[in-house]
Design a protein around this motif. Structure first.
Motif, PDB file in Angstrom:
ATOM      1  N   UNK A 137      34.849  48.256  33.887  1.00 19.80           N
ATOM      2  CA  UNK A 137      33.884  48.537  35.002  1.00 19.80           C
ATOM      3  C   UNK A 137      34.813  48.994  36.272  1.00 19.80           C
ATOM      4  N   UNK A 138      35.943  48.914  36.377  1.00 21.36           N
ATOM      5  CA  UNK A 138      36.869  49.167  37.311  1.00 21.36           C
ATOM      6  C   UNK A 138      36.801  48.318  38.516  1.00 21.36           C
ATOM      7  N   UNK A 139      36.566  46.878  38.026  1.00 21.57           N
ATOM      8  CA  UNK A 139      37.009  45.740  39.059  1.00 21.57           C
ATOM      9  C   UNK A 139      38.108  45.061  39.046  1.00 21.57           C
ATOM     10  N   UNK A 140      38.276  44.182  39.952  1.00 20.06           N
ATOM     11  CA  UNK A 140      39.597  43.537  39.838  1.00 20.06           C
ATOM     12  C   UNK A 140      39.422  41.943  39.579  1.00 20.06           C
ATOM     13  N   UNK A 141      40.345  41.295  39.060  1.00 13.90           N
ATOM     14  CA  UNK A 141      40.234  39.764  39.030  1.00 13.90           C
ATOM     15  C   UNK A 141      41.543  39.221  39.696  1.00 13.90           C
ATOM     16  N   UNK A 142      41.259  38.417  40.756  1.00 14.39           N
ATOM     17  CA  UNK A 142      42.401  37.686  41.633  1.00 14.39           C
ATOM     18  C   UNK A 142      42.400  36.032  41.406  1.00 14.39           C
ATOM     19  N   UNK A 143      43.781  35.655  40.876  1.00 15.54           N
ATOM     20  CA  UNK A 143      43.831  34.417  40.574  1.00 15.54           C
ATOM     21  C   UNK A 143      45.004  33.773  41.223  1.00 15.54           C
ATOM     22  N   UNK A 144      45.235  33.861  42.229  1.00 21.00           N
ATOM     23  CA  UNK A 144      46.632  33.221  42.733  1.00 21.00           C
ATOM     24  C   UNK A 144      46.500  31.761  42.792  1.00 21.00           C
ATOM     25  N   UNK A 145      45.346  31.197  43.028  1.00 23.01           N
ATOM     26  CA  UNK A 145      45.051  29.593  43.199  1.00 23.01           C
ATOM     27  C   UNK A 145      45.292  29.134  41.644  1.00 23.01           C
ATOM     28  N   UNK A 146      45.112  29.783  40.829  1.00 19.63           N
ATOM     29  CA  UNK A 146      45.315  29.355  39.122  1.00 19.63           C
ATOM     30  C   UNK A 146      46.532  28.598  39.018  1.00 19.63           C
TER      31      UNK A 146
END
Length: 448
Positions: free
Chosen positions: A123-132
């Motif tokens: 869908x052209x979205x982004x997932x951000x996960x710096x805190x993981x």
């Protein structure tokens, strides 16, 4: 006053981290708008129990138990509820509705990361996960962005604060693990059930995430070799200190050449990767040896950039909230700029080696009979097993009656680099030999 475009932000979860994120979004709304170029409107906070006590006094009108309705229509969804199945469903709903996702859910990403990133790409979205991984320490973005043009060769990380606290105190105080674990639970550093920490499950999840990023390869959690710290005793720690080492629970992710099988080689490359978590000996002069308490650190070795060290608080509500909000600002900037999200790069598709194919150095501690010929016998078994001795230290332990030659001896053997499967088979032979009373410990040596 600048009239910023308004973005709706949904927050799932109001625990130790989530409540701090909500508080900061509300209190620093103007600053975050200036930094992101968008007015970030906290549309609501999905919780299980609206009346549950929380670390921060949050506006009651923002609380809801209807997560699905909150998600639909939001531009950015922050998932901090934890768990796997429900969190996975909510994240997929958010992505399919066109929202970007910010999450700190390491267990979910280690288990279903490939599915989630694929859904985002669709869908052209982004997932951000710096805190993981590693709390407040910026390590995800440097690996994903700053080092994207480099070749990461190796990562060694202390990524679990609970185990580092326990091992650090064992080293400094000479105490046993059980006593320190009780203190860690009392101080809130360890859960009532500490299994995820002390058995290495938490660190293994983070290792899978780091390796996937560093080597552009999807690394499933079950490919990560995992050992915890429950075998580490005061005696083990004393021997390490005497030899100039400290014991740390390390997540080790490395690129190796020449050990991929013919069937696993991709596009003619004989490269593979190894991802493992275990307690290991590390020289006291190494930067990771000086990571104390509940702090985390990640040591990266890159081909062009050289050695890089990332250090700081690996947990804590407000500290981890810092990483979450950094991702929220990035997501907001992407919305303002427009265009599709940047997906994860996992096209290298390198094979993940079994632990038996790892090559490293070892320290093997044996309790043996104190009689002539024992050392020669042990050396012979090691040699036959293709394990070369680098150092040997012998300590005589007299018999209770004081009669010479009837007691036992402790042998601490340091090896040169050896193949794990060779070492494992050799240790089994030693354990079954009549001159060996018991194998006290086997530890890998890293960082040399």
């Amino acid at each position: 006053m600048i009239d910023y475009r308004r973005l709706r932000v949904a927050l799932l979860g109001a625990g130790a981290v989530g409540s701090q994120v909500a508080d900061l979004l509300i209190r620093h709304a103007d600053e975050l708008a200036d930094r992101s170029g968008a007015a970030l409107e906290l549309a609501g906070i999905a919780v299980r129990d609206i009346d549950a006590p929380r670390d921060v006094d949050l506006p009651r009108e923002l609380l809801t138990t209807d997560a699905d309705t909150l998600i639909v229509g939001s531009d950015i969804v922050i998932e901090l509820m934890g768990g796997i199945d429900t969190a996975r469903a909510h994240i997929l709903t958010a992505l399919n509705s066109g929202a970007d996702v910010v999450t700190g859910n390491k267990a979910l990403l280690a288990t279903h990361g490939a599915e989630i990133f694929d859904a985002a790409d669709q869908v052209g979205a982004s997932v951000y996960y710096e805190a993981a991984v590693a709390g407040a320490i910026p390590i995800i973005r440097p690996l994903r962005d700053s080092l994207a043009g480099d070749r990461v060769q190796r990562i060694m990380g202390i990524v679990n604060g609970t185990t580092n606290y326990i091992l650090d105190r064992m080293d400094e105080e000479g105490a046993e693990m059980g006593d320190i674990l009780v203190d860690a639970q009392r101080l809130g550093y360890a859960e009532a059930d500490p299994t995820a920490d002390i058995e290495g499950y938490d660190a293994a999840q983070k290792a899978a995430i780091l390796a996937s990023l560093a080597f552009h390869t999807s690394v499933p959690l079950d490919a990560v070799h995992r050992e915890g710290i429950t075998s580490i005793t005061k005696t083990t720690m004393d021997a390490a200190r005497h030899a100039g080492y400290v014991i740390k629970l390390l997540a080790v992710c490395e690129r190796v050449t020449g050990r991929a099988s013919a069937s696993d080689r991709t596009a003619g490359s004989d490269e593979a990767i190894s991802v493992r978590v275990y307690p290991a000996l590390i020289r006291r002069s190494h930067p990771l040896a000086n990571v104390h308490g509940v702090n985390n650190a990640v040591f990266v070795e890159a081909e062009a950039a050289g050695n890089l060290m990332f250090y700081g608080a690996g947990a804590g509500g407000v500290q981890t909230a810092s990483a979450v909000l950094g991702d929220v600002v990035s997501a907001a900037r992407r919305h303002i700029a427009g265009g599709v999200g940047v997906g994860e790069s996992t096209r290298a598709n390198l094979p993940v080696l079994d632990i038996g194919q790892v090559v490293t150095r070892y320290q093997v501690t044996l309790e043996v009979d104190d009689r002539p010929g024992v050392l020669a016998r042990v050396a012979g078994i090691l040699s036959e097993g293709r394990v070369s001795i680098a150092t040997v230290e012998q300590t005589i332990q007299p018999s209770p009656d004081g009669e010479a030659g009837t007691g036992s001896a402790r042998l601490v053997i340091g090896t040169h680099k050896a193949l794990e499967q060779d070492l494992d088979e050799t240790v089994k032979r030693l354990a079954g030999d009549d001159v060996v009373i018991r194998v006290a410990s086997v530890l890998r040596v890293e960082g040399d």
